[in-house]
Design a protein around this motif. Sequence first.
Motif, PDB file in Angstrom:
ATOM      1  N   VAL A  30      -9.408  -4.469 -39.018  1.00 14.26           N
ATOM      2  CA  VAL A  30      -8.132  -4.205 -38.330  1.00 14.26           C
ATOM      3  C   VAL A  30      -8.307  -3.166 -37.228  1.00 14.26           C
ATOM      4  O   VAL A  30      -7.852  -3.357 -36.099  1.00 14.26           O
ATOM      5  CB  VAL A  30      -7.057  -3.743 -39.340  1.00 14.26           C
ATOM      6  CG1 VAL A  30      -5.809  -3.238 -38.611  1.00 14.26           C
ATOM      7  CG2 VAL A  30      -6.696  -4.880 -40.273  1.00 14.26           C
ATOM      8  N   ASP A  31      -8.970  -2.057 -37.536  1.00 13.49           N
ATOM      9  CA  ASP A  31      -9.151  -0.990 -36.549  1.00 13.49           C
ATOM     10  C   ASP A  31      -9.940  -1.467 -35.334  1.00 13.49           C
ATOM     11  O   ASP A  31      -9.697  -1.031 -34.208  1.00 13.49           O
ATOM     12  CB  ASP A  31      -9.867   0.204 -37.183  1.00 13.49           C
ATOM     13  CG  ASP A  31      -8.997   0.933 -38.193  1.00 13.49           C
ATOM     14  OD1 ASP A  31      -7.770   0.680 -38.212  1.00 13.49           O
ATOM     15  OD2 ASP A  31      -9.543   1.752 -38.964  1.00 13.49           O
ATOM     16  N   ALA A  54      -5.779   9.135 -32.648  1.00 11.85           N
ATOM     17  CA  ALA A  54      -6.935   8.236 -32.749  1.00 11.85           C
ATOM     18  C   ALA A  54      -6.605   6.839 -32.251  1.00 11.85           C
ATOM     19  O   ALA A  54      -7.499   6.058 -31.933  1.00 11.85           O
ATOM     20  CB  ALA A  54      -7.410   8.175 -34.198  1.00 11.85           C
ATOM     21  N   SER A  55      -5.315   6.507 -32.178  1.00  9.82           N
ATOM     22  CA  SER A  55      -4.877   5.197 -31.697  1.00  9.82           C
ATOM     23  C   SER A  55      -4.416   5.246 -30.245  1.00  9.82           C
ATOM     24  O   SER A  55      -3.668   4.377 -29.796  1.00  9.82           O
ATOM     25  CB  SER A  55      -3.733   4.669 -32.570  1.00  9.82           C
ATOM     26  OG  SER A  55      -4.147   4.543 -33.904  1.00  9.82           O
ATOM     27  N   ALA A  56      -4.834   6.267 -29.507  1.00  3.53           N
ATOM     28  CA  ALA A  56      -4.414   6.421 -28.108  1.00  3.53           C
ATOM     29  C   ALA A  56      -4.884   5.218 -27.284  1.00  3.53           C
ATOM     30  O   ALA A  56      -5.919   4.620 -27.576  1.00  3.53           O
ATOM     31  CB  ALA A  56      -4.989   7.707 -27.532  1.00  3.53           C
TER      32      ALA A  56
END
Length: 198
Positions: A30-31, A54-56
């Motif tokens: 997923v990541d 971290a999801s920027a």
Amino acid sequence: MPTSDPYGQSISIAALPDAPNAQSLAAGIVDAVAPRLVMRFTSATSRTATLTGASAPVPGMITYLATEDRYEARMGDGTWRTISSGAWIPITFASGYVAKGGSPAYRILGDAVELRGTFERSTAAPFTKATALTIATLPSGARPAASRYFITATEWAADMYARMEINAAGGVIITIPPSTPTGASWAALDNVSYSLTT
């Protein structure tokens, strides 16, 4: 020891000798894959609130915004750029001006804006000639980096044309030339299209 995918996309693939861990395996997939898919958000505001830390966002991401009804790509300069034809958004006219026909609106097409429709004074009286009239103000996302100028059509029986300016503050400004005795009572936004970049 995980290995990388053969496409050079930095997607980690678990190796057989690794200890079994279904949760880590699923999270890794997923990541790695989600940022490479078309991500869906309710709006640009929702996207900003979600893509942080971290999801920027990173260059190359593609998102679909439901409220705005458009696709956007993350560019290398850290901005989002529209890559689809956005929905037509009705123009809000300044006091004293109203829509006449053609559903006056604007839409963003990639890094450009397109206008449509005709407008008139709310009294339907002719425009004041040789005077810069601000008939509307476009929102920040639809404003050019510098003023853009156009010749636009007006009613046949009067001036037939006018000068239109779209400035960096979003002002939609029309000026009817003083060359004829009768002022036009409506003008068109059709065929007005300009770049959002310099």
